[in-house]
Design a protein around this motif. Sequence first.
Motif, mmCIF file in Angstrom:
data_model
loop_
_atom_site.group_PDB
_atom_site.id
_atom_site.type_symbol
_atom_site.label_atom_id
_atom_site.label_comp_id
_atom_site.label_asym_id
_atom_site.label_seq_id
_atom_site.Cartn_x
_atom_site.Cartn_y
_atom_site.Cartn_z
ATOM 1 N N ILE A 40 2.796 1.701 15.453
ATOM 2 C CA ILE A 40 1.850 2.517 16.194
ATOM 3 C C ILE A 40 0.240 2.512 15.730
ATOM 4 O O ILE A 40 0.024 2.766 14.231
ATOM 5 C CB ILE A 40 2.187 4.136 16.254
ATOM 6 C CG1 ILE A 40 3.616 3.921 17.167
ATOM 7 C CG2 ILE A 40 1.252 5.046 16.959
ATOM 8 C CD1 ILE A 40 4.417 5.560 17.193
ATOM 9 N N ASN A 41 -0.594 2.441 16.427
ATOM 10 C CA ASN A 41 -2.019 2.470 16.316
ATOM 11 C C ASN A 41 -2.708 3.418 17.017
ATOM 12 O O ASN A 41 -2.785 3.183 18.381
ATOM 13 C CB ASN A 41 -2.619 1.216 16.105
ATOM 14 C CG ASN A 41 -4.138 1.174 15.768
ATOM 15 O OD1 ASN A 41 -4.994 1.608 16.250
ATOM 16 N ND2 ASN A 41 -4.206 1.231 14.175
ATOM 17 N N PRO B 195 0.819 -1.272 0.039
ATOM 18 C CA PRO B 195 0.100 -0.109 -0.043
ATOM 19 C C PRO B 195 0.780 1.293 -0.104
ATOM 20 O O PRO B 195 2.254 1.155 0.458
ATOM 21 C CB PRO B 195 -0.845 -0.043 1.302
ATOM 22 C CG PRO B 195 -0.673 -1.571 1.562
ATOM 23 C CD PRO B 195 0.582 -1.977 1.196
ATOM 24 N N ALA B 196 0.154 2.423 -0.272
ATOM 25 C CA ALA B 196 1.106 3.584 -0.582
ATOM 26 C C ALA B 196 1.610 4.089 0.762
ATOM 27 O O ALA B 196 2.765 4.747 0.737
ATOM 28 C CB ALA B 196 0.082 4.589 -1.385
ATOM 29 N N SER B 197 0.781 4.046 1.905
ATOM 30 C CA SER B 197 1.151 4.715 2.952
ATOM 31 C C SER B 197 2.166 3.806 3.875
ATOM 32 O O SER B 197 2.146 2.599 3.675
ATOM 33 C CB SER B 197 -0.040 5.256 3.654
ATOM 34 O OG SER B 197 -0.550 3.871 4.270
ATOM 35 N N GLN C 111 -4.343 2.126 -1.607
ATOM 36 C CA GLN C 111 -4.237 1.435 -0.395
ATOM 37 C C GLN C 111 -4.637 -0.017 -0.624
ATOM 38 O O GLN C 111 -4.513 -0.693 0.422
ATOM 39 C CB GLN C 111 -5.002 2.127 0.738
ATOM 40 C CG GLN C 111 -4.678 3.147 0.958
ATOM 41 C CD GLN C 111 -3.169 3.378 1.503
ATOM 42 O OE1 GLN C 111 -2.600 2.610 2.111
ATOM 43 N NE2 GLN C 111 -2.621 4.882 1.210
ATOM 44 N N ALA D 245 -5.449 3.323 10.856
ATOM 45 C CA ALA D 245 -6.470 2.430 10.495
ATOM 46 C C ALA D 245 -6.580 1.423 11.239
ATOM 47 O O ALA D 245 -5.748 0.756 11.973
ATOM 48 C CB ALA D 245 -5.431 1.728 9.095
ATOM 49 N N LYS E 144 3.865 3.338 7.789
ATOM 50 C CA LYS E 144 3.053 3.524 9.182
ATOM 51 C C LYS E 144 4.334 3.794 10.118
ATOM 52 O O LYS E 144 5.552 3.270 10.024
ATOM 53 C CB LYS E 144 2.307 2.432 9.618
ATOM 54 C CG LYS E 144 1.145 2.154 8.886
ATOM 55 C CD LYS E 144 0.235 1.131 9.522
ATOM 56 C CE LYS E 144 -0.943 0.944 8.442
ATOM 57 N NZ LYS E 144 -1.935 -0.317 9.070
ATOM 58 N N GLY F 56 -5.375 3.446 5.502
ATOM 59 C CA GLY F 56 -4.054 3.244 5.352
ATOM 60 C C GLY F 56 -3.010 4.226 6.086
ATOM 61 O O GLY F 56 -2.108 4.806 5.478
ATOM 62 N N SER F 57 -3.233 4.116 7.405
ATOM 63 C CA SER F 57 -2.326 4.972 8.131
ATOM 64 C C SER F 57 -2.361 4.377 9.569
ATOM 65 O O SER F 57 -2.616 3.244 9.948
ATOM 66 C CB SER F 57 -2.918 6.425 8.228
ATOM 67 O OG SER F 57 -4.064 6.303 9.129
ATOM 68 N N ASN F 58 -1.513 4.982 10.459
ATOM 69 C CA ASN F 58 -1.331 4.748 11.895
ATOM 70 C C ASN F 58 -2.800 4.637 12.428
ATOM 71 O O ASN F 58 -2.864 4.427 13.827
ATOM 72 C CB ASN F 58 -0.364 5.289 12.457
ATOM 73 C CG ASN F 58 0.902 5.165 11.904
ATOM 74 O OD1 ASN F 58 1.376 5.833 11.113
ATOM 75 N ND2 ASN F 58 1.659 4.205 12.868
ATOM 76 N N TYR G 157 1.807 11.155 19.282
ATOM 77 C CA TYR G 157 2.625 9.953 19.719
ATOM 78 C C TYR G 157 4.032 10.065 18.841
ATOM 79 O O TYR G 157 4.864 9.460 19.403
ATOM 80 C CB TYR G 157 1.862 8.711 18.963
ATOM 81 C CG TYR G 157 1.569 8.842 17.529
ATOM 82 C CD1 TYR G 157 0.209 9.192 17.174
ATOM 83 C CD2 TYR G 157 2.432 8.385 16.829
ATOM 84 C CE1 TYR G 157 0.107 8.968 15.826
ATOM 85 C CE2 TYR G 157 2.255 8.234 15.380
ATOM 86 C CZ TYR G 157 1.095 8.485 14.767
ATOM 87 O OH TYR G 157 0.979 8.348 13.419
#
Lengths: 198, 786
Positions: free
Chosen positions: A83-84, A71-73, B178, B254, A75, B250-252, A93
């Motif tokens: 990190i979530n 995927p493009a992004s 994504q 998600a 993390k 598509g990120s932290n 954060y």
Amino acid sequence: MKKFIIFLLFIICGLIVWQTTRSPKDISVSEENDWRTYQKTEKKVSSHPSTKDELDKINVRKKENTKKRMPASKKDTFNGRTINADNPDKYNYKTGNFQISNKENPDWKDTLASDLLRFQDSTTKILIKEEESFVIIRQGTGRLVEKVVITYLHNHGKKNAAHALVDSETGKIITIWNRTRYENFIPTKSGMLPKGQI
Amino acid sequence: MKKNRLTYIFMAFILTSCLSTSGGNKRESSTSQITNNASTVNAYNGRVLRDNPIILSGNNNLSPTMDIGTLLTHEQDYITNQNTLIGFCKSIEDSNSPCYRILENQYSTPLTSTDYKWAYTAGTSEFDQVHTFYHVGKIVENFQSNLESYYNGVHLDDFGFPKAPPYTTAIPSTLYSQLGHWDKNKTLEGYSWAQVENNACFSPTDFTVHLGYLKDYPSVRFAHDPSIIYHETGHALVKVMMNMRNTAYGSNVAPIKESELGYLQYDEAGAINEGIADFTAHSINQRSRFSEWILGILSLSRPLSEDDTLHIAGISKDSTSRLSYPTYLNYEPNDPSFVIEDIHNAGMITSHLLVAIVDDLMSKCYITDRNSAIKLVFQIMTETLSELGDFTATGNNNNDFTINLNYNHSWEWARISKPINYYTFYQTMARKLLTVLGSNLRCNGHNYSQDDIERLFDSYGLLLFQNYNEDGGGAITGHTGTNTEVNVANRLKSILLSKDKVKLDPSDGASQAFIFDGREDMRNALKELTGSLQVSDVSPFIDPSLPYNNGNGKISPGELIGLALNLHNDSNTPIGGVHVLANDWDHFKNEKPCNTLGDSFPLASEGAADSSSESNPSNTAGDCNYITRDNGDEQDEELYPTCFVEISEDDSTKWVSQEKLRQKINLEQHKCLSGDSSRTKDCFLRALKGADQAFYSKIDPNTTWASTLSNDGEPPVFNFSNIIFFEVSEWIPPGTTFNCRFRVRFTNCSDCFTDTSRDDMDDYLDYEFSGAKPYKLINLQFTVID
């Protein structure tokens, strides 16, 4: 000299044949280390790195080292953990400035396995694979968790699998999702009957 | 002489050239069976069964032992230009991680073809794999091309540049970047001969489809019936659609967890999933029946349309005779006298409605090509599932719209607090139909009107909602938008009933609830519930041998028990989707039960929390008249277990929290059921998470669920989804009385999802499902005996 050349050619041919016909079931060492099998023996739970047979039963295939489309992004991580975060605008954060409510316990998997096997008989095995480590940040506080795949291998050949989030310290399951879905085309006419009533 | 010899040779040459050259070295048999091997096909080609044997032969009485090879034709089928059975999708073109791949089973190596020819003798493993690959490819490629076409129409202009969508959409603009269009780039693996007897399965963990075989005829593989391949692949597509927004985030931020459609052995989400999977088969073969071959052998084929001959008399496409909800939830067309609670049977209502929408679109929008109408239905379904499965809680590109409460609690909302059911699914689908096709001539140059939608849904008993809820369920914005109201004149068949119509059986001497405490039964249940990963958190004080379980039909300390409320329908109309919740909820204040929730229990003198100074509703967190906005996570708000307890205090009895009882008897915190000193709220009686809810498909008028599901007067068997499982602490003083305040709702309920206290009849806001308003409260009291 002639015999030596023939012998050398034989070895080379053998190597070529072995390389080209090598079973894709061969699992790399690093892949093997991701999986561990747990089973009840008498009154304790023993474990071993999952064997090739066991991994075959749950469809672990050799993953070639190729460039897979991602995927493009990308993390952010913290100490190697993805990190979530629930509200990155409010709780920054990225500075690393947050409390963590638990700590990593190297035996978390063993605790998890013991829990999972508690109500199973000795013929049932569990395979656990670590998929990703997270630090989950909620309202500014972090918690170390592991995302795993749990697979039960029952003696009747049936397997049940699911994803789970597990606390990295206690080995306790936080959530489960993606359980295997059997059709059971022939509806069962058996079930439970009550023993009493209120 | 020489001349004659030459003539004979010439004649022999002419005659031999007339012999058939097909079939390789073997002449065709007199039954015209094709020899299916590499010499009879071109590169990249093979031969498959293009449909199931019943359809290909035209023989409804085909023997299971027939040779499927006799059904092959001369025509070749394009298989693949790869040397192994892999297929690609947009942006997923790596041969080591393809979009989909077919193998014999999970132990086998991939089938490879060095000459790129895919013809094998019918019935062999190789043939089965090629055949499965062909049919999986059909579904996947149809789905992906339709999705791409729809995405382009919504998000890209004629030049391929991003544009603002023409309407509110749940399809994210980042879908492809994504990899949300295919489960984060996972490979869908299909197994043409999995080692599952009389079964098939979809495993979302590793994105695999397993096609088994018939126990009585092991050579009959489920793969030989393409409908089954389409159905199982349909479940994979549902997973993709449900998680499009989660993946495309598509990120932290998600979500880590993924959406599912169906959690229990029986629930309405699962039934909808089965209906969609059946419809997926119809989307390819466009027939009115599912699985004439495999399920036909088992006498379990399912119709997909009212005009199928499998249906009983009285079911037809007439608007008054559709396969409607909830009447036909337990209907088994192969044995109509048998009442069954099964998601496949209940799913037929969904499959029939989806087929009917196709028919209706063709009629109302003058679409002549059925495939085009099917594609539209798939697009609407993608919008619907993408919104409902959203764990980011945003739902669609309307910034004011939210769903599933919020990001932190969306999973729990989808699991139990507000799961997908026939109400939420069809309300959302109706909204999507109206949004996408109801204006701007987007339905083939016409508009598919609100009345069209409502009349069709009503004919299926599914016009269950009062408005289309365009403003969503958010605490701040959920009542601020303009919602399209349903035209009440269209509601002729969908009967909505007040939640008060569901109650415990009021008959003289009737049971209020059934108790399950047999040791063997409960050990098996626990083994099955944990072994299928439905339940994972069991008290450390529950011994696997269940030594306290005495099977006496009463509740005793130390037991693991099951409880099923004996629910009664106090109306003249069937009720469907009855859902009983036993999870923690907002009904206490300062360790005391609130009595302002509609059940007026308990009295102030019996220990109820003091709410005399509260406004109603209250804006003060912690008040009885305030419902937590964040599932108990905000300050001064807590959720409490369903069950609380009676204690003696100052010469009277009071109802208090379990923690109060613990303090009274000085039980150490670590002896509470959780084994965790910090978790004492459910110290003595705790619902097993994962088995803390029960579902009942339907209750007939003026009777109980038990009677509704009874066959030939026999008591019904309860499956796990009908029972709530509780751990009972060994430390409970015998003689202690508990009250469990269950929340109950059902799907065709007038006031379980709609806030009838509002003039605009808007839906309840999401947070309100943490409280009491959307539910009928049923208090069940029992005494724990020694």
